[in-house]
Enzyme design. Structure first.
Site, mmCIF file in Angstrom:
data_model
loop_
_atom_site.group_PDB
_atom_site.id
_atom_site.type_symbol
_atom_site.label_atom_id
_atom_site.label_comp_id
_atom_site.label_asym_id
_atom_site.label_seq_id
_atom_site.Cartn_x
_atom_site.Cartn_y
_atom_site.Cartn_z
ATOM 1 N N CYS A 151 -5.423 -1.638 3.465
ATOM 2 C CA CYS A 151 -5.151 -2.986 3.979
ATOM 3 C C CYS A 151 -5.280 -4.051 2.895
ATOM 4 O O CYS A 151 -4.377 -4.888 2.711
ATOM 5 C CB CYS A 151 -6.059 -3.299 5.159
ATOM 6 N N ASN A 310 -5.381 -6.456 9.164
ATOM 7 C CA ASN A 310 -5.682 -5.195 8.500
ATOM 8 C C ASN A 310 -5.247 -3.973 9.293
ATOM 9 O O ASN A 310 -4.963 -2.917 8.715
ATOM 10 C CB ASN A 310 -7.184 -5.091 8.198
#
Length: 343
Positions: A151, A310
């Site tokens: 992420c 994320n």
């Protein structure tokens, strides 16, 4: 309909994959695995899926037992878990999309350095295509082995690479990354209990976060990265401090971003002079597949900022975007959600 299986589907990334794929108009989820929840409905650990699916979890052994019943296998397994079985996974489905860190790095020595263990399938490292459509779209159109970036790595690459490609950065990149608690996963342990995390800004990686190796690999620049856990549940923000090449103006920076992302459906350049959201802010990206990138220039120095969810653009959404590219569908398919405001 393309038939897909999700291995490790009870975690946060697995749940996001199920959320996106069960609503995808060209996909049927035929298998979701979890040893912990085998036999139980997926809307137990993922209550947001109530009324959206009747699917129940199967044990991981079902991947082999039902080989041939699915076309694409998504692996949402913990780091270091997939490399030992990857050779077998590649025999089970025509296309494998790995969301762990096991095949993100091409150099086995770099992997061992950052993951503190030797790679058990080093011969496969070079066979995976990086799952970041903005920079690997042509390769993804025919790729059957896809490795989705981490992420914070995705945010860092999307933020830094346009300037690196344009030759506008001199020297190393210093990245200060902030991430919400969901980035630690569903089994994060006692340090992520609400009583421990609430109100905290925990510098959990003061040096050498493993995502710095991914960003260095993608940009060709030396990268130093720190990572701090903040109170948000979702969201990543990266602040990348760089020295600009001699003679670089603010207009050059803006032009580099516009050139790189003018036709990209999920990257927006956000660099305004005023307003509460004048630079990228993960709060308004929650649930969406967008990554916002922006900048502020001060002479020869610049602060480059990137933000994303994320679990979506930093994980499951990026994987679905890669799926769309691989099978020739519009990239926005199943990813139309724009985020919430206020949130």
């Amino acid at each position: 309909m393309l038939r897909v299986a999700v291995a490790g589907a009870s975690g946060y990334i697995g749940g996001e994959l199920l959320r996106l794929l069960t609503c995808h108009p060209r996909v049927e989820v035929v298998l979701a695995t979890s040893n912990t929840f085998a036999g139980r409905r997926v809307d137990g650990p993922h209550p947001n899926l109530r009324g959206r699916t009747e699917l129940s979890f199967a044990a991981h052994d079902a991947l082999e037992e039902r080989a041939g019943s699915y076309d694409v296998l998504f692996l949402a397994m913990p780091h270091k878990r997939t490399m030992g079985r990857m050779a077998r996974y590649l025999e089970l489905a025509g296309t494998v999309v790995d969301l762990s860190g096991d095949f993100r790095l091409r150099d086995a020595e770099v992997f061992a350095d950052y993951y503190e263990t030797g790679h058990t399938a080093p011969g496969l490292l070079g066979s995976f295509t990086t799952g970041l459509p903005e920079w690997h779209r042509d390769e993804l159109r025919t790729a059957d082995r896809i490795s989705v970036p981490g992420c914070m790595a995705a945010a860092g690459i999307l933020t830094v690479r346009p300037l690196a490609e344009a030759g506008l950065i001199e020297g190393p990149v210093d990245i200060d990354a902030r991430t919400g608690s969901s980035g630690s996963g569903v089994s994060a342990g006692s340090s992520n209990l609400h009583a421990e995390r609430s109100g905290a800004m925990r510098l959990f990686a003061p040096t050498r976060h493993r995502h710095e190796a991914e960003i260095a690999q993608a940009t060709g620049l030396p990268v130093r990265m720190t990572a701090t856990g903040v109170e948000a549940v979702r969201g990543v923000q990266v602040l990348c401090r760089v020295r600009l090449a001699e003679g670089t103006r603010e207009s050059d920076v803006r032009s580099a971003y516009r050139k790189a992302y003018a036709d990209e459906p999920f990257v927006r350049v956000v660099a305004h002079k005023r307003g509460a959201y004048r630079l990228p802010e993960p709060k308004i990206l929650s649930g969406s597949n967008f990554c916002d990138v922006g900048f502020a220039v001060d002479g020869e120095r610049a602060s480059l900022v990137g933000a994303l969810d994320n679990l979506v653009k930093g994980g499951a959404g990026n994987a679905v975007q890669c799926l769309n590219v691989r099978f020739g569908w519009p990239e926005e398919t199943g990813l139309e959600f724009t985020g919430l405001h206020p949130n």
